[in-house]
Design an enzyme around this catalytic site. Structure first.
Site, PDB file in Angstrom:
ATOM      1  N   ARG A 180      -3.302   6.601   1.238  1.00  0.00           N
ATOM      2  CA  ARG A 180      -3.846   7.819   1.849  1.00  0.00           C
ATOM      3  C   ARG A 180      -2.897   8.517   2.808  1.00  0.00           C
ATOM      4  O   ARG A 180      -3.143   9.670   3.173  1.00  0.00           O
ATOM      5  CB  ARG A 180      -5.156   7.485   2.571  1.00  0.00           C
ATOM      6  CG  ARG A 180      -6.318   7.229   1.633  1.00  0.00           C
ATOM      7  CD  ARG A 180      -7.556   6.840   2.390  1.00  0.00           C
ATOM      8  NE  ARG A 180      -7.465   5.486   2.923  1.00  0.00           N
ATOM      9  CZ  ARG A 180      -8.331   4.955   3.776  1.00  0.00           C
ATOM     10  NH1 ARG A 180      -9.341   5.672   4.218  1.00  0.00           N
ATOM     11  NH2 ARG A 180      -8.187   3.716   4.194  1.00  0.00           N
ATOM     12  N   ARG A 202       0.823  -1.219   0.000  1.00  0.00           N
ATOM     13  CA  ARG A 202       0.000   0.000   0.000  1.00  0.00           C
ATOM     14  C   ARG A 202       0.855   1.266   0.000  1.00  0.00           C
ATOM     15  O   ARG A 202       0.468   2.290   0.568  1.00  0.00           O
ATOM     16  CB  ARG A 202      -0.969   0.022   1.181  1.00  0.00           C
ATOM     17  CG  ARG A 202      -2.040  -1.058   1.096  1.00  0.00           C
ATOM     18  CD  ARG A 202      -3.119  -0.823   2.128  1.00  0.00           C
ATOM     19  NE  ARG A 202      -4.015  -1.981   2.206  1.00  0.00           N
ATOM     20  CZ  ARG A 202      -4.593  -2.420   3.311  1.00  0.00           C
ATOM     21  NH1 ARG A 202      -4.375  -1.805   4.459  1.00  0.00           N
ATOM     22  NH2 ARG A 202      -5.369  -3.456   3.305  1.00  0.00           N
ATOM     23  N   ARG A 205      -6.549  11.333  -5.730  1.00  0.00           N
ATOM     24  CA  ARG A 205      -7.826  10.638  -5.531  1.00  0.00           C
ATOM     25  C   ARG A 205      -8.989  11.630  -5.587  1.00  0.00           C
ATOM     26  O   ARG A 205     -10.042  11.324  -6.150  1.00  0.00           O
ATOM     27  CB  ARG A 205      -7.824   9.889  -4.197  1.00  0.00           C
ATOM     28  CG  ARG A 205      -9.158   9.203  -3.922  1.00  0.00           C
ATOM     29  CD  ARG A 205      -9.086   8.165  -2.845  1.00  0.00           C
ATOM     30  NE  ARG A 205     -10.403   7.730  -2.427  1.00  0.00           N
ATOM     31  CZ  ARG A 205     -10.643   6.745  -1.587  1.00  0.00           C
ATOM     32  NH1 ARG A 205      -9.624   6.083  -1.057  1.00  0.00           N
ATOM     33  NH2 ARG A 205     -11.858   6.402  -1.245  1.00  0.00           N
ATOM     34  N   TYR A 218     -15.203 -12.167   0.282  1.00  0.00           N
ATOM     35  CA  TYR A 218     -15.941 -10.932   0.024  1.00  0.00           C
ATOM     36  C   TYR A 218     -17.159 -11.198  -0.861  1.00  0.00           C
ATOM     37  O   TYR A 218     -18.238 -10.623  -0.648  1.00  0.00           O
ATOM     38  CB  TYR A 218     -15.041  -9.902  -0.653  1.00  0.00           C
ATOM     39  CG  TYR A 218     -13.995  -9.306   0.244  1.00  0.00           C
ATOM     40  CD1 TYR A 218     -14.263  -8.179   1.013  1.00  0.00           C
ATOM     41  CD2 TYR A 218     -12.718  -9.851   0.323  1.00  0.00           C
ATOM     42  CE1 TYR A 218     -13.297  -7.614   1.835  1.00  0.00           C
ATOM     43  CE2 TYR A 218     -11.745  -9.304   1.141  1.00  0.00           C
ATOM     44  CZ  TYR A 218     -12.045  -8.180   1.897  1.00  0.00           C
ATOM     45  OH  TYR A 218     -11.088  -7.636   2.711  1.00  0.00           O
ATOM     46  N   ASP A 263      -7.228  -2.946  -7.071  1.00  0.00           N
ATOM     47  CA  ASP A 263      -7.877  -3.526  -5.896  1.00  0.00           C
ATOM     48  C   ASP A 263      -8.189  -4.981  -6.190  1.00  0.00           C
ATOM     49  O   ASP A 263      -8.498  -5.334  -7.339  1.00  0.00           O
ATOM     50  CB  ASP A 263      -9.164  -2.769  -5.557  1.00  0.00           C
ATOM     51  CG  ASP A 263      -9.720  -3.172  -4.205  1.00  0.00           C
ATOM     52  OD1 ASP A 263     -10.519  -4.126  -4.160  1.00  0.00           O
ATOM     53  OD2 ASP A 263      -9.346  -2.554  -3.199  1.00  0.00           O
TER      54      ASP A 263
END
Length: 342
Positions: free
Chosen positions: A27, A23, A36, A150, A73
């Site tokens: 962020r 990652r 973003r 998921y 992703d």
């Protein structure tokens, strides 16, 4: 072979291990947050090749990591297979669920996924042109078990309970989902390699909730199938496997799956892993990501201890999990300096 990541993956022991960070485009970086915002939302960023390439390049420009990992992703593949996917602010991903034979039958054939995923391949092509020559480009996908959890639950869950329940109640549907994901992952990673990825990584974030024979059947075996297919289609392309929180399951994972490198979370110590996992091949890891928040001398000391523990064999330095949004960008530089002797 001059790229340090590729040398480690080929089994070379280096005095300074190559380094990248899960990652690393994220962020915690102000430049990522700005890009973003320009994209509008997370999925729009994933499917905008120019902006996805930009955020992939940002940590390379800032820190000079030895590898860049494609910004995407793990849930793009189920979306390409026909699942609905959206993200809820502050809560994470949501998907339409697949729990019945009828829902499984509605999934698209693997050969149709490129219609959705072509922007991802274009991102890889841009990166293969724009990355510095010394920087390795890593493609990736989620492991079938993790992605299936998921798809079955419709969201992330703490214990992957819905997937375990379907496994117990309707093994045929459960295994049908995993088989489709295994086939899709092979195709998806192959397309990334054709576009320019030099290494691929399989993230099995929830492997640790599989125990005993289930771990062998649903974590090890799909990874083995994916790795074998990739190596048959693309000889010389290394594969990194990450069965997170596998514990004793890390032992023998190289040999059982054929991966070139086993990525380690920080629930196992580097000294243990050097003896039991690195003895059979390259390892990647495994600093706790919390150090990127707290920093200080503890960050430096633990980084150096990990480098020392793995100094007797091939090692790629990384975190044991992805860096978190509350991390201090300055701590990333402190970690890099500690790895490289600065």
């Amino acid at each position: 072979m001059t790229k340090t990541i590729l040398r480690a993956l080929a089994g070379e022991t280096q005095s300074v291990p190559p380094i990248w960070m899960m990652r690393q485009a994220g962020r915690y970086l102000p430049e990522y947050r700005a890009t973003r915002a320009e994209a509008g939302d997370f999925l729009s960023l994933c499917y905008n090749p120019e902006l996805a390439a930009e955020v992939t390049l940002q940590p390379i420009r800032r820190y000079g990591f030895d590898a860049a990992i494609l910004f995407a992703d793990i849930l793009l593949l189920p979306q390409a297979l026909g699942a609905d996917l959206w993200f809820v602010t502050g809560e994470g991903p949501r998907l339409s669920t697949i729990t019945s034979p009828e829902e499984l039958a509605k999934l698209k054939p693997v050969e149709e996924i490129d219609e959705v995923l072509s922007p991802v391949y274009e991102t890889v092509r841009i990166l293969s042109r724009e990355l510095p020559r010394e920087t390795t480009l890593i493609g990736f996908a989620g492991a079938p078990w993790t992605v299936a959890t998921y798809m079955i639950a419709g969201q992330g869950t703490k214990d992957q309970g819905p997937a375990h329940a379907l496994k117990a109640e309707n093994r045929e549907v459960f295994e049908g989902i995993l088989d489709r994901l295994t086939e899709g992952t092979i195709h998806y990673l192959s397309k990334q390699i054709e576009a320019g990825a030099e290494v691929v990584k399989v993230f099995d974030s929830w492997a640790g909730s599989l125990k005993g024979a289930d771990f062998e059947k649903y974590a090890v075996e799909p990874c083995r199938k994916i790795t074998a297919a990739i190596k048959e289609r693309h000889p010389g392309i290394p594969v990194i496997g990450f069965p997170r929180e596998a514990g004793e399951g890390y032992v023998g994972f190289h040999d059982k799956t054929g991966v070139d490198c086993v990525a380690l979370d920080n629930s196992v110590s580097a000294t243990w892993a050097a003896e039991h996992v690195q003895s059979t091949g390259c390892v990647q890891g495994n600093l706790a990501s919390s150090h990127m928040v707290t920093g200080g001398q503890a960050l430096v000391d633990e980084t150096r201890a990990i480098v020392e523990a793995f100094s007797g064999g091939p090692h790629i330095f990384n975190l044991g999990h992805g860096i978190t949004p509350d991390a201090d960008p300055d701590n990333v530089q402190r970690m890099i300096d500690a790895v490289r002797g600065g």
